[in-house]
Design a protein around this motif. Structure first.
Motif, PDB file in Angstrom:
ATOM      1  N   GLY A 124      50.634  32.348  40.861  1.00  0.00           N
ATOM      2  CA  GLY A 124      49.786  33.014  42.157  1.00  0.00           C
ATOM      3  C   GLY A 124      49.997  32.172  43.529  1.00  0.00           C
ATOM      4  O   GLY A 124      50.579  30.953  43.332  1.00  0.00           O
ATOM      5  N   LEU A 125      49.510  32.813  44.509  1.00  0.00           N
ATOM      6  CA  LEU A 125      49.232  32.129  45.636  1.00  0.00           C
ATOM      7  C   LEU A 125      48.551  30.962  45.704  1.00  0.00           C
ATOM      8  O   LEU A 125      49.120  29.651  45.948  1.00  0.00           O
ATOM      9  CB  LEU A 125      48.952  33.026  46.326  1.00  0.00           C
ATOM     10  N   THR A 126      47.634  30.689  44.981  1.00  0.00           N
ATOM     11  CA  THR A 126      46.273  30.047  45.074  1.00  0.00           C
ATOM     12  C   THR A 126      46.148  29.445  43.408  1.00  0.00           C
ATOM     13  O   THR A 126      47.061  29.935  41.862  1.00  0.00           O
ATOM     14  CB  THR A 126      45.331  29.337  45.255  1.00  0.00           C
ATOM     15  N   PRO A 127      46.104  28.010  43.327  1.00  0.00           N
ATOM     16  CA  PRO A 127      46.344  27.771  41.345  1.00  0.00           C
ATOM     17  C   PRO A 127      44.570  28.933  40.927  1.00  0.00           C
ATOM     18  O   PRO A 127      45.051  29.240  39.908  1.00  0.00           O
ATOM     19  CB  PRO A 127      45.091  26.133  41.156  1.00  0.00           C
ATOM     20  N   ALA A 128      43.984  29.230  41.682  1.00  0.00           N
ATOM     21  CA  ALA A 128      42.039  30.314  41.307  1.00  0.00           C
ATOM     22  C   ALA A 128      43.421  31.582  41.023  1.00  0.00           C
ATOM     23  O   ALA A 128      42.610  31.841  40.013  1.00  0.00           O
ATOM     24  CB  ALA A 128      41.040  30.059  41.630  1.00  0.00           C
ATOM     25  N   CYS A 129      44.232  32.062  42.014  1.00  0.00           N
ATOM     26  CA  CYS A 129      44.827  33.290  41.628  1.00  0.00           C
ATOM     27  C   CYS A 129      45.230  33.378  40.470  1.00  0.00           C
ATOM     28  O   CYS A 129      45.730  33.618  39.206  1.00  0.00           O
ATOM     29  CB  CYS A 129      45.683  33.640  42.613  1.00  0.00           C
ATOM     30  N   THR A 130      46.465  31.738  40.315  1.00  0.00           N
ATOM     31  CA  THR A 130      46.909  31.889  38.904  1.00  0.00           C
ATOM     32  C   THR A 130      45.713  31.946  37.760  1.00  0.00           C
ATOM     33  O   THR A 130      46.166  32.508  36.441  1.00  0.00           O
ATOM     34  CB  THR A 130      47.559  30.612  38.789  1.00  0.00           C
ATOM     35  N   GLU A 131      44.871  31.330  37.918  1.00  0.00           N
ATOM     36  CA  GLU A 131      44.093  31.270  36.503  1.00  0.00           C
ATOM     37  C   GLU A 131      43.566  32.523  36.727  1.00  0.00           C
ATOM     38  O   GLU A 131      43.578  33.322  35.194  1.00  0.00           O
ATOM     39  CB  GLU A 131      42.976  30.091  36.728  1.00  0.00           C
ATOM     40  N   SER A 132      42.773  33.309  37.723  1.00  0.00           N
ATOM     41  CA  SER A 132      42.543  34.484  37.075  1.00  0.00           C
ATOM     42  C   SER A 132      43.539  35.402  36.392  1.00  0.00           C
ATOM     43  O   SER A 132      42.900  36.441  35.643  1.00  0.00           O
ATOM     44  CB  SER A 132      42.563  34.903  38.344  1.00  0.00           C
ATOM     45  N   ALA A 133      44.533  35.617  37.317  1.00  0.00           N
ATOM     46  CA  ALA A 133      46.089  36.544  36.143  1.00  0.00           C
ATOM     47  C   ALA A 133      46.134  36.197  34.667  1.00  0.00           C
ATOM     48  O   ALA A 133      46.333  37.056  34.645  1.00  0.00           O
ATOM     49  CB  ALA A 133      47.657  36.506  37.410  1.00  0.00           C
ATOM     50  N   ALA A 134      45.507  34.729  34.960  1.00  0.00           N
ATOM     51  CA  ALA A 134      46.149  34.607  33.400  1.00  0.00           C
ATOM     52  C   ALA A 134      45.263  34.795  32.434  1.00  0.00           C
ATOM     53  O   ALA A 134      45.307  35.029  31.210  1.00  0.00           O
ATOM     54  CB  ALA A 134      46.061  32.802  33.180  1.00  0.00           C
ATOM     55  N   ALA A 135      43.620  35.124  32.941  1.00  0.00           N
ATOM     56  CA  ALA A 135      42.892  35.165  32.354  1.00  0.00           C
ATOM     57  C   ALA A 135      43.426  36.948  31.586  1.00  0.00           C
ATOM     58  O   ALA A 135      42.717  37.876  30.689  1.00  0.00           O
ATOM     59  CB  ALA A 135      41.466  35.258  33.480  1.00  0.00           C
ATOM     60  N   PHE A 136      44.041  37.457  32.589  1.00  0.00           N
ATOM     61  CA  PHE A 136      43.845  38.794  32.289  1.00  0.00           C
ATOM     62  C   PHE A 136      45.141  38.966  31.407  1.00  0.00           C
ATOM     63  O   PHE A 136      44.789  39.927  30.382  1.00  0.00           O
ATOM     64  CB  PHE A 136      44.750  39.667  34.092  1.00  0.00           C
ATOM     65  N   TYR A 137      46.170  38.219  31.101  1.00  0.00           N
ATOM     66  CA  TYR A 137      47.254  38.383  30.659  1.00  0.00           C
ATOM     67  C   TYR A 137      46.869  37.816  29.409  1.00  0.00           C
ATOM     68  O   TYR A 137      47.408  38.405  28.436  1.00  0.00           O
ATOM     69  CB  TYR A 137      48.527  37.917  30.899  1.00  0.00           C
ATOM     70  N   GLY A 138      45.818  37.390  29.206  1.00  0.00           N
ATOM     71  CA  GLY A 138      45.215  36.086  27.989  1.00  0.00           C
ATOM     72  C   GLY A 138      44.775  36.979  27.112  1.00  0.00           C
ATOM     73  O   GLY A 138      44.948  36.892  26.053  1.00  0.00           O
ATOM     74  N   ARG A 139      44.456  38.603  27.587  1.00  0.00           N
ATOM     75  CA  ARG A 139      44.031  39.856  26.356  1.00  0.00           C
ATOM     76  C   ARG A 139      45.318  40.358  26.040  1.00  0.00           C
ATOM     77  O   ARG A 139      45.020  40.777  24.934  1.00  0.00           O
ATOM     78  CB  ARG A 139      43.398  40.230  27.023  1.00  0.00           C
ATOM     79  N   LEU A 140      46.356  40.143  26.729  1.00  0.00           N
ATOM     80  CA  LEU A 140      47.296  41.155  26.008  1.00  0.00           C
ATOM     81  C   LEU A 140      48.869  40.205  25.339  1.00  0.00           C
ATOM     82  O   LEU A 140      49.057  40.845  24.659  1.00  0.00           O
ATOM     83  CB  LEU A 140      48.092  41.587  26.909  1.00  0.00           C
ATOM     84  N   THR A 141      48.642  39.136  25.095  1.00  0.00           N
ATOM     85  CA  THR A 141      49.536  38.157  24.982  1.00  0.00           C
ATOM     86  C   THR A 141      49.198  36.482  24.181  1.00  0.00           C
ATOM     87  O   THR A 141      48.020  35.931  24.791  1.00  0.00           O
ATOM     88  CB  THR A 141      50.472  37.821  25.361  1.00  0.00           C
ATOM     89  N   ASP A 142      49.805  36.001  23.023  1.00  0.00           N
ATOM     90  CA  ASP A 142      48.855  35.452  22.854  1.00  0.00           C
ATOM     91  C   ASP A 142      49.473  33.996  23.726  1.00  0.00           C
ATOM     92  O   ASP A 142      48.692  32.231  23.711  1.00  0.00           O
ATOM     93  CB  ASP A 142      48.989  34.652  20.824  1.00  0.00           C
TER      94      ASP A 142
END
Length: 400
Positions: free
Chosen positions: A160-178
């Protein structure tokens, strides 16, 4: 009706993402305006609609989602560089409707720096919002394996552009993969795709060169690979073929860094020579059996870039057909996934009966071993068979 996700681009990257999201129970809008908008079969479309998928060509829908993933293709342009035109168009369509707190993720193959230097300014100018403050911006390299029977979701890399951006994207992909892997930033995540694509092309180039050399030495490369892949460490098996197709374009970074990747440049040269080598081998086989390439009836089997797919992006079959025609051969083809095929703006005759066509052809070239092909039966019926994929039973055909 608002949705959780908008997938922008329903081609080779976006469609698998949309299917995975729908399977995970995420209400999804698929936004596409080009030919790819019709890539779903009616049956697939009905099934996905029943579980929350809505295809749309209305850009207003992009302003009603929490997460937007840009999956536009980036084909190689005439200059050899990635063509980012479709990514830019997707970004502009999204920017005009972008709402605060939306998470925007780019999955298209791009070079390091693209998300921040190209995508970010378009989104900020068009929306009046600021990335990292008003909306989240991240990159995740697409990891689809078209045609694979293994539907286990691959781990996703997020930067992500910032750590918060990374975590927001990670929360989305966490719904698709373990498994979600966090990169240090945007550029690192972008470089992951670059490394993965170049790794594939460099190793295919190595075995393609080995195929040429081993043929000259009278060595069975396919047996060499069979034995080598028993090594439990330090080796990964790649196999030669008539060329490298697909949507993952190798990049040597020339013009983008002070020093390019010389090995990647060399690998591209090796792989781009393979269609010519295949035609050379075909002509030599015909000569060995008392026939000339001129006037020979040559049947091409499988003209897609990968087995069991209808995708012809970068498939070497086109160049092979052109070179055979230039030698004066009469070319026909069979492919269960391609009902019509044109080369040099002319239709190529399609064989209706595979085995009758193979029996009538002076030479049959197996370019893609689709699962529907009975290769044992084919090797019996064909007058002369050149297997460029090592898929036929040992000793039943000539191999690349």
């Amino acid at each position: 009706m608002p949705a959780d996700l908008a997938v922008i681009g329903l081609g080779p990257y976006g469609l698998p993402l949309a299917q995975a999201a729908v399977a995970a129970g995420i209400s999804t809008i698929g936004y596409a305006t080009g030919p790819e908008a019709g890539s779903l079969s009616p049956a697939e479309l009905r099934r996905m609609r029943s579980t929350g998928f809505r295809p749309s060509a209305d850009p207003a829908q992009l302003g009603r989602v929490r997460t937007a993933v840009i999956c536009a293709p980036t084909p190689r342009g005439a200059d050899g560089e990635l063509d980012l035109g479709q990514v830019e168009a997707a970004a502009r369509a999204l920017a005009e409707r972008l709402r605060p707190h939306t998470t925007v993720i780019l999955e298209s193959p791009v070079l390091p720096g693209t998300t921040e230097e190209l995508l970010r300014p378009i989104l900020e100018r068009g929306s009046g919002l600021r990335a990292g403050r008003d909306f989240h911006l991240a990159y995740s390299p697409s990891r689809t394996d078209p045609g694979s029977r293994d539907h286990t979701p691959a781990p996703r890399v997020i930067g992500g552009l910032t750590p918060a951006c990374t975590e927001s994207a990670a929360a989305f992909y966490g719904r698709l993969t373990d498994k979600v892997v966090r990169a240090r930033g945007l550029r690192e995540a972008e470089a992951v795709r670059l490394l993965e694509t170049n790794f594939r092309h460099v190793n295919i180039a190595l075995v393609n060169e080995m195929a040429v050399v081993c043929h000259e030495l009278g060595v069975d490369l396919w047996d060499v690979i069979r034995c080598a892949e028993t090594k439990p460490f330090g080796f990964q098996a790649f196999r030669p073929g008539p060329g490298v197709g697909g949507h993952g374009v190798p990049q040597d970074l020339t013009g983008h860094a002070s020093r390019g990747l010389r090995m990647v440049e060399l690998a591209q040269q090796v792989n781009e020579r393979m269609p010519h080598y295949v035609v050379q081998r075909a002509a030599a086989l015909l000569n060995e059996h008392g026939k000339s390439a001129r006037g020979a009836r040559v049947l091409l089997l499988g003209v897609t870039y990968k087995a069991d797919l209808a995708d012809q992006q970068g498939a070497p079959a086109h160049e092979i057909a052109v070179r055979l025609m230039e030698l004066g051969a009469s070319v026909s083809y069979h492919d269960p996934h391609i009902p019509a095929w044109h080369v040099l703006d002319r239709p190529v005759p399609r064989a209706d009966s595979l085995y009758e066509a193979a029996a009538a052809a002076d030479l049959t070239l197996l370019l893609q071993p689709h699962r529907t092909y009975d290769l044992q039966g084919l090797s019996v019926k064909a007058q002369l068979l050149l297997d460029t994929r090592g898929a036929t039973p040992t000793g039943s055909a000539h191999r690349l």
